[in-house]
Design a protein around this motif. Sequence first.
Motif, PDB file in Angstrom:
ATOM      1  N   GLY A   1      30.448  35.598  26.839  1.00 39.33           N
ATOM      2  CA  GLY A   1      30.697  36.914  27.616  1.00 39.33           C
ATOM      3  C   GLY A   1      30.011  37.958  26.536  1.00 39.33           C
ATOM      4  O   GLY A   1      29.265  38.875  26.850  1.00 39.33           O
TER       5      GLY A   1
ATOM      6  N   ASP B   1      29.094  41.225  24.670  1.00 39.29           N
ATOM      7  CA  ASP B   1      29.152  42.387  24.902  1.00 39.29           C
ATOM      8  C   ASP B   1      28.912  42.799  26.505  1.00 39.29           C
ATOM      9  O   ASP B   1      28.539  44.125  27.032  1.00 39.29           O
ATOM     10  CB  ASP B   1      28.118  43.260  24.235  1.00 39.29           C
ATOM     11  N   ILE B   2      28.792  41.713  27.411  1.00 37.66           N
ATOM     12  CA  ILE B   2      28.512  42.132  28.644  1.00 37.66           C
ATOM     13  C   ILE B   2      29.600  42.807  29.430  1.00 37.66           C
ATOM     14  O   ILE B   2      30.810  42.248  29.574  1.00 37.66           O
ATOM     15  CB  ILE B   2      28.171  40.659  29.259  1.00 37.66           C
ATOM     16  N   SER B   3      29.064  43.697  30.087  1.00 38.07           N
ATOM     17  CA  SER B   3      30.162  44.439  30.796  1.00 38.07           C
ATOM     18  C   SER B   3      30.533  43.612  32.229  1.00 38.07           C
ATOM     19  O   SER B   3      29.913  42.899  32.565  1.00 38.07           O
ATOM     20  CB  SER B   3      29.571  45.883  31.141  1.00 38.07           C
TER      21      SER B   3
ATOM     22  N   ARG C   1      27.805  44.543  34.652  1.00 40.36           N
ATOM     23  CA  ARG C   1      26.668  43.753  34.475  1.00 40.36           C
ATOM     24  C   ARG C   1      26.914  42.074  34.867  1.00 40.36           C
ATOM     25  O   ARG C   1      25.881  41.764  35.506  1.00 40.36           O
ATOM     26  CB  ARG C   1      26.330  43.812  32.986  1.00 40.36           C
ATOM     27  N   ALA C   2      28.020  41.592  34.696  1.00 40.15           N
ATOM     28  CA  ALA C   2      28.456  40.447  35.303  1.00 40.15           C
ATOM     29  C   ALA C   2      28.333  40.407  36.532  1.00 40.15           C
ATOM     30  O   ALA C   2      27.986  39.345  37.153  1.00 40.15           O
ATOM     31  CB  ALA C   2      29.791  40.121  34.486  1.00 40.15           C
TER      32      ALA C   2
ATOM     33  N   LEU D   1      24.575  39.970  37.649  1.00 39.84           N
ATOM     34  CA  LEU D   1      24.226  38.813  37.247  1.00 39.84           C
ATOM     35  C   LEU D   1      24.703  37.502  38.375  1.00 39.84           C
ATOM     36  O   LEU D   1      24.067  36.679  38.813  1.00 39.84           O
ATOM     37  CB  LEU D   1      24.789  38.257  35.924  1.00 39.84           C
TER      38      LEU D   1
ATOM     39  N   GLU E   1      36.553  37.168  34.011  1.00 39.79           N
ATOM     40  CA  GLU E   1      36.638  37.139  32.722  1.00 39.79           C
ATOM     41  C   GLU E   1      37.656  36.035  32.277  1.00 39.79           C
ATOM     42  O   GLU E   1      38.653  35.941  32.862  1.00 39.79           O
ATOM     43  CB  GLU E   1      37.038  38.405  32.085  1.00 39.79           C
TER      44      GLU E   1
ATOM     45  N   MET F   1      21.429  33.990  29.288  1.00 40.16           N
ATOM     46  CA  MET F   1      22.706  33.776  29.060  1.00 40.16           C
ATOM     47  C   MET F   1      22.891  32.274  28.472  1.00 40.16           C
ATOM     48  O   MET F   1      22.181  31.365  28.864  1.00 40.16           O
ATOM     49  CB  MET F   1      23.681  33.780  30.500  1.00 40.16           C
TER      50      MET F   1
END
Length: 300
Positions: free
Chosen positions: A198, A200-202, A205-206, A209, A220, A251
Amino acid sequence: MAAGVLLRGLLNLCPRRAALTSSSLTRPVCLMHSSLQPLYPNPTWGTLPVRSLQLCTHLCAGHNKWSKVKHVKGPKDAARSIMFAKFAMMIRIAVKEGGSNPEFNVALANIVEQCRNKNMPKASIEAAIRGAEKAKTGIQQTYEARGPGGCVLIIEVLSDSTNRSHQEIRRLLNKNGGALADGARHNFSRKGVVVVYGGDISMERAVELAIESGAEDVKEDEDEEGNPVLQFICEITDLRKVQNSLEGFGMRVVSASLEYVAQNMASLDQNQLEEASNLIEVLNDWADVVRVWDNIQAQA
């Protein structure tokens, strides 16, 4: 991630989950969480087929607290030995089903990748593959059970004796607050799960993706070391496509495998979490158990 162990202290974390659904809408959609402003407050495009997103925090409330309970290990050397033994069993199953060449066996390739990510020595991986070719076929079984607080478990076993497996699973469950229970599998769906680091992926943004890669859900979680990871959930037939897409977006994929994904979560208090953690730990410590899936979440 399958081994469950006991942790007395729980972190008060509450992750968010994004559920993705497909639909064709006749007007623009503002993507937003209840605590956020719309991402696109003044859309200028016309009618387009889009996916609508909802951030469903309540669906996985307390999930990270349960992750802490079931992932934190005892002595590291013993934990690594158990983990490598489980990987060897998973390799044996994959070789049995699709052959010993990872280039032509997607399941085996994914397991080998997981082994490398967990620093399993190359020689041990190769020895496990060779051993799987020579070993007896074994019997792969799945048991359904209920545990403390009404949680549901699916227990995957690889053994050369059906009777021995059944008796031992029943004994371990009865001794540790669980019981065999037909129908527990209905609480789960068989899905493809791609796990990535993960960082620093918010969550916003996830979600993007997930849509772009073709996943139907993202949530998460944490790995055994407490590092943040993202789980992208998809149909079984889309597993490789989603994995390749995420890798194309830069990723770092930790694993890609078929798993039982819980549909209805069981909310447990701290005492029940500890009891469930102990039960899952005991099950995983038995040599014939490959993996244990659960539908547990900590009470918010």
